[in-house]
Enzyme design. Structure first.
Site, mmCIF file in Angstrom:
data_model
loop_
_atom_site.group_PDB
_atom_site.id
_atom_site.type_symbol
_atom_site.label_atom_id
_atom_site.label_comp_id
_atom_site.label_asym_id
_atom_site.label_seq_id
_atom_site.Cartn_x
_atom_site.Cartn_y
_atom_site.Cartn_z
ATOM 1 N N LYS A 1 56.427 106.325 54.304
ATOM 2 C CA LYS A 1 56.419 107.476 53.389
ATOM 3 C C LYS A 1 57.740 107.546 52.622
ATOM 4 O O LYS A 1 57.762 107.830 51.433
ATOM 5 C CB LYS A 1 56.155 108.770 54.176
ATOM 6 C CG LYS A 1 54.686 108.905 54.548
ATOM 7 C CD LYS A 1 54.400 109.967 55.594
ATOM 8 C CE LYS A 1 52.935 109.842 56.010
ATOM 9 N NZ LYS A 1 52.595 110.557 57.233
ATOM 10 N N GLN B 1 54.597 115.187 60.884
ATOM 11 C CA GLN B 1 53.741 114.096 61.363
ATOM 12 C C GLN B 1 53.017 114.501 62.653
ATOM 13 O O GLN B 1 53.638 114.985 63.598
ATOM 14 C CB GLN B 1 54.610 112.841 61.588
ATOM 15 C CG GLN B 1 53.837 111.594 61.940
ATOM 16 C CD GLN B 1 52.968 111.051 60.797
ATOM 17 O OE1 GLN B 1 53.292 111.201 59.626
ATOM 18 N NE2 GLN B 1 51.864 110.431 61.139
ATOM 19 N N ASP C 1 49.785 118.077 53.047
ATOM 20 C CA ASP C 1 48.709 117.527 53.886
ATOM 21 C C ASP C 1 47.405 118.298 53.679
ATOM 22 O O ASP C 1 46.340 117.826 54.063
ATOM 23 C CB ASP C 1 49.075 117.679 55.372
ATOM 24 C CG ASP C 1 49.777 116.467 55.952
ATOM 25 O OD1 ASP C 1 49.434 115.341 55.558
ATOM 26 O OD2 ASP C 1 50.654 116.667 56.818
#
Ligand code: GUN
Length: 284
Positions: free
Chosen positions: A53, A97, A120
């Protein structure tokens, strides 16, 4: 023999578009999009994802902020960090995460992220917006799958779509996105009585359960489009999806490989969401 849907190539195209749009946005507003990524603990797979990322942020011209916290981090500490990032104007996207260590309440963490920075699209507000079809962000993996389907020129309207897996991250939103495009959608899970039949009915089959080679060729309709979200290790330790690829590709019309299918799309869509978040924040 199926046509391969090349996620590596399609993700590069998306990242290229994001890079160009980012350059224009920076020129116009003076704002550099910023993504904060939080990793708690040292799960090796998660470490690799987080590293990828950061690389993607560098490539498209974003600022990236990494927070690598120890496994023993407490809920309160993590919430404090998220609140700090929520208030930081240089941070437009926040990603924590998953999975988180067992002692941390994942739902509370997701809910603490400002919906405007929730790249997200896991926050209940964003999940609700997706349900009614009025959203700013789509969750990265299902959005990546839709991008692959569009790139291959597959139309969803009127098709029978079977999604195997009902996770909040992939299965449920995936079903909703296929429904938005007028697919007739079935969601399968561990209590489904005849998984093979539900899969065989599908014109578009999306496998997202995390079980190596669960979907065998006899479960695939001749000419179906098969999208494999799985990322598993087979009996020899080799990376493989939820679909038994070598047999399935003989029956499908389109198929995604693992690796090089859905995987690279997730990060590309995260870059797109972060740019969207920066653009929305610049409009106040
Ligand atoms: N873990 C596996 N996939 C994802 C994802 O898309 N987002 C986050 N935050 N964690 C994940």
């Amino acid at each position: 023999m199926a046509t391969l849907i090349n996620g590596k190539e399609i993700s590069q195209k998306v990242r290229g578009e994001v890079k160009l749009e980012t350059e224009a946005f920076k020129k116009e507003t003076g704002i550099t999009p910023g993504l904060a990524v939080i990793l708690v603990g040292d799960d090796p797979a998660s470490k690799i994802y987080v590293g990828n990322k950061k690389k993607a942020c560098d490539e498209v011209g974003f600022n990236s902020f990494e927070y690598i916290l120890s496994e023993s981090t407490e809920q309160g500490e993590l919430i404090s960090l998220i609140e700090k990032l929520n208030a930081d104007p240089s941070v437009h996207g926040i990603l924590c995460q998953l999975p988180l260590p067992k002692h941390i309440d994942e739902r509370e963490i997701i809910a603490a992220i400002s919906p405007k920075k929730d790249v997200d699209a896991f926050h209940p507000v964003n999940v609700g917006k997706i349900m009614i079809g009025d959203y700013d962000f789509l969750p990265c993996t299902p959005a990546g799958v839709m991008e692959l389907i569009h790139s291959a020129g597959i139309s969803v309207a009127g098709k029978k779509c079977t999604v195997v897996g009902r996770s909040n991250i992939v299965g449920k939103p995936m079903a909703m996105l296929l429904l938005h495009e007028n697919g007739t959608v079935t969601i399968c899970h561990s209590k489904t009585t005849d998984l093979a039949k539900e899969c065989r009915d599908a014109d578009i089959l999306v496998a997202a359960v995390g079980r190596a080679k669960l979907i065998t060729a006899d479960m695939i309709k001749e000419g179906a489009a098969v999208i494999d979200v799985g990322m598993n290790r087979d009996e020899n330790g080799k990376l493989c999806g939820d679909v038994d690829f070598s047999e399935a590709e003989k029956k499908a019309s389109y198929i995604t490989p693992v690796p090089g299918g859905v995987g690279p799309m997730t990060i590309a869509m995260l870059m797109r969401n972060t740019l969207t978040a920066a653009k929305l924040s610049s409009k106040g």
